[in-house]
Design an enzyme around this catalytic site. Sequence first.
Site, mmCIF file in Angstrom:
data_model
loop_
_atom_site.group_PDB
_atom_site.id
_atom_site.type_symbol
_atom_site.label_atom_id
_atom_site.label_comp_id
_atom_site.label_asym_id
_atom_site.label_seq_id
_atom_site.Cartn_x
_atom_site.Cartn_y
_atom_site.Cartn_z
ATOM 1 N N LEU A 102 -6.900 -0.300 -5.405
ATOM 2 C CA LEU A 102 -6.533 -1.599 -5.052
ATOM 3 C C LEU A 102 -5.332 -2.164 -5.688
ATOM 4 O O LEU A 102 -5.121 -2.600 -6.737
ATOM 5 C CB LEU A 102 -7.595 -2.477 -5.147
ATOM 6 C CG LEU A 102 -7.054 -3.884 -4.298
ATOM 7 C CD1 LEU A 102 -6.940 -3.761 -2.951
ATOM 8 C CD2 LEU A 102 -8.381 -5.154 -4.590
ATOM 9 N N ASP A 103 -4.140 -2.188 -4.892
ATOM 10 C CA ASP A 103 -2.990 -2.694 -5.657
ATOM 11 C C ASP A 103 -2.568 -2.092 -6.661
ATOM 12 O O ASP A 103 -1.890 -2.621 -7.646
ATOM 13 C CB ASP A 103 -3.132 -4.245 -6.181
ATOM 14 C CG ASP A 103 -3.347 -5.057 -4.637
ATOM 15 O OD1 ASP A 103 -3.076 -4.901 -3.698
ATOM 16 O OD2 ASP A 103 -4.095 -5.996 -4.915
ATOM 17 N N GLY A 104 -2.764 -0.767 -6.978
ATOM 18 C CA GLY A 104 -2.568 0.128 -7.971
ATOM 19 C C GLY A 104 -1.524 1.260 -7.811
ATOM 20 O O GLY A 104 -1.195 2.040 -8.591
#
Lengths: 284, 284, 284, 284
Positions: free
Chosen positions: C227-229
């Site tokens: 996630l959001d990485g």
Amino acid sequence: MHRLILLMNCPDKKGIIAHITNFIHDRKGNIVYIDQYVDRLNETFYMRVEIEVDMSNNYFNDFRNEFDKTLGDKFKLKCEFYLKEEKPKMAVFVSKYDHCLYDILSQHKSNNLNCIIPFIISNHIDLEVVAKRFEIPYYHIQVEKGSKEKAEKIQIEILKNNKVDFIVLARYMQILSPKLVDLYKNKIINIHHSFLPAFPGAKPYHSAFKRGVKIIGATSHYVTDELDGGPIIEQDTVRVSHIHSVNDFISKGEDLERIVLIRALKLHTDRKVMIDNNKTIIFN
Amino acid sequence: MHRLILLMNCPDKKGIIAHITNFIHDRKGNIVYIDQYVDRLNETFYMRVEIEVDMSNNYFNDFRNEFDKTLGDKFKLKCEFYLKEEKPKMAVFVSKYDHCLYDILSQHKSNNLNCIIPFIISNHIDLEVVAKRFEIPYYHIQVEKGSKEKAEKIQIEILKNNKVDFIVLARYMQILSPKLVDLYKNKIINIHHSFLPAFPGAKPYHSAFKRGVKIIGATSHYVTDELDGGPIIEQDTVRVSHIHSVNDFISKGEDLERIVLIRALKLHTDRKVMIDNNKTIIFN
Amino acid sequence: MHRLILLMNCPDKKGIIAHITNFIHDRKGNIVYIDQYVDRLNETFYMRVEIEVDMSNNYFNDFRNEFDKTLGDKFKLKCEFYLKEEKPKMAVFVSKYDHCLYDILSQHKSNNLNCIIPFIISNHIDLEVVAKRFEIPYYHIQVEKGSKEKAEKIQIEILKNNKVDFIVLARYMQILSPKLVDLYKNKIINIHHSFLPAFPGAKPYHSAFKRGVKIIGATSHYVTDELDGGPIIEQDTVRVSHIHSVNDFISKGEDLERIVLIRALKLHTDRKVMIDNNKTIIFN
Amino acid sequence: MHRLILLMNCPDKKGIIAHITNFIHDRKGNIVYIDQYVDRLNETFYMRVEIEVDMSNNYFNDFRNEFDKTLGDKFKLKCEFYLKEEKPKMAVFVSKYDHCLYDILSQHKSNNLNCIIPFIISNHIDLEVVAKRFEIPYYHIQVEKGSKEKAEKIQIEILKNNKVDFIVLARYMQILSPKLVDLYKNKIINIHHSFLPAFPGAKPYHSAFKRGVKIIGATSHYVTDELDGGPIIEQDTVRVSHIHSVNDFISKGEDLERIVLIRALKLHTDRKVMIDNNKTIIFN
């Protein structure tokens, strides 16, 4: 004519501003600056006022006492009173990095930093040469595993003997004990070499490089017991790209660090910072 | 509860703030925002106040009349009074460029721009398709050599019939006559595609490219009779380098133009701009 | 004359550039742009080349085959070949927020975004009105607890039927399944409303407000299973202060989001982005 | 291993890059950096190459001679050759302002500026104390009406005796004669305290204040005979508002000046700047 600076806060209530401005008006004070802020979540009122006034005899003390007695009581108002001409005493803590130290001392010599620097403390001998260049006393107090408590005892003694008002950690790479933090609550300013809350703790440039960010930052904040978690005074950022190595990040970052730290120190010494829980209010 | 916005100015004098805040306090107004500025060169006092108040019957008119009568007289204070809920009417002038127009209409649809857009005026037919997309009336009024006066007569009639409060020149490439400028004094907002005062007039991106600047800008300002010489509301800049062609300058610049213009329009419609001679005071 | 864009990478080795430029030179290609980057940690060579060439008959296919055969083998070089005139197809996923969608469609209409937009997919009906304004097909595919798998099946069918090249999540508030992410690996672009890695996940503006930061940001990145990485394409920041509420953060942030997302989309559609492990190389 | 830096330019022609990279490849040079730029208006090709090479005996001279003979002739190519380890000699000219001087000397001491500073020249005695702090020879050469020619004669003698490579005017408030400018063509770097071409000449902060700009800037450029008209190396800007006085402009501006000047000096000493007519090409 003298300049008086008031920093105040109290529970928010109708009519506060009118009462305060009346109080000042009645004492022949000319308001040259007024700025206020209401924290609506905590229903707290904050204000910064600068007054120009012809200050004979006991004016300052009388003003302060009457202010506390009348407005302090009526509004549960807490106020700090400063005379602009009285410079605060700032202790400088450094380790081995010289870029922030050079900037502080240069800006101080150029009369851009309204404070007195009584001494520099370091856990290394390296920057004594810089201190000498600027004729500032330098205390080399080693901090080793197990000797930290002893070192801090010496530091505190020097701080107290010199009646220091606040401390700047100009890339001082040690974590202070809760005791020292408590002793100078909201009076220790740190520069952290990242855009907080991203990359707290050690080696932020390496982490930023690894994550592939396109912008890096620096953050100046008051020190609390939570590592890199205290109220933020100032931040700034600079663009990086894939072509930059970790060393480029460090080099660009160091330029940011010195700019951000100097800005934070100017705001603090000019009495433009108030603390609202874990945030700062900057009246600039 | 209603919101009342006051924009005022007068010759600087001791005690003004106390008098004004008392006046509001006496009329049960709760000051939720206060900001002031003293132009020390011209010894003029400027203040913006937002008040929350339970506004029954004739409150607004009474407030205004009493304010003018007491404070207006005493301090030679001039004040504009606005109700936050009353949206100003903004006429949009465009030519052939659509980027600013799209941004204005989109932001308006997203409720980020506190105004009514009664119509769009253009000297070209090209952007009618955009107006239709957003269901806004579009007046195509040709402006040709010799016909300018006639065209402006029609424009002014439309402006007056619609009771327009202010005008935005969203890359309208025509110079307005002094008559029209005078009719909407400090009420015409232009976006100029350079960092003024560098590169006024035509083709600023070409001039910037030729000069080899490393940063380009955009400027939003009120229109006066001096070309690109009116009070500046907002500016911003973006980095360029030798690799960028004139077309790259234009493309990067257009992004800036729309950002800067939208910011200026938000400030204006939120009643946060005052004019101090040829400068703006932005209470933000 | 046609424009050919090559994006290539291989293990770093002496003489690569000489071989590649010779290869192009021999085939009458004129190099109008060349930029390279060596990731010294992973010893990988990356290069972007733009060629102007008179491209008759089978030139493109022949060029590609010979390139792969000679240089691909010799240097373990992987290369993507694009014709500049061939626009990629971009699917737009949205939820209820319209600011990024308006910007994408407006910039597309203004010919600033070199792609085809075959359709918009949303889990809500709200933005159908925007799609209609710009005459783009709109698929309303509800995503509810338990129905996510089914919804994604329909999405994938539409994506495949339309031969979509890449996807933009223009504030689409759903987390995609690993299956969909895998299907469009490095081809899904998201806009996250914070300065990553600070404040990943939900409600970043609220977290930023609570932390008292002085700068907020937005980040556009490729979507991975973390996630959001994923690899960051573009970031930008804007200053905030204590006077700004959470809603002010959101409003300022939304302006950033649309700017940052558009920049990322331009870079992607102009074939200026390469991926180096979890980072991007931007040849700009 | 040594580092060799090549800065070259020639009329644009097909195949240049292939020939140059081949030449280097044949001489066992490993290209660690290559960047090129074609000025399409003037049809000129510019390139910067960094080579890592095992450099025994006469390698450097042989490389240079062969390069000039083969490529120089074939392409009308002009090339400058630098060894990275050889630091250029920089003369510092100052007047009474100390902020840029402090920054230059501090950055130099911190090893962030790859040059030798043989001396400081000033028309005033004021900054001798700073020079002493950093142990740099200081020449006080008065420049008075009528004595300018004589003063410059002394300056030139000192410059020549010290074999100075380039000069920095670190807020040296005097205009140099065409003779001196010509002697160090494209080798004199100035910092101007405005965002050129806005506000050239004297008192730019006062002019910016008067105009009511919302952003001020600083510009570092090579000195030519046209006042503040030479090729721009670096610029940067900072926001100001109505609350800032001229003195605030000066204070904020001085911070910019030192940042911008240091950046320009780093670019110059790292051999990253080329001049293309009246513009710079920055290979960064």
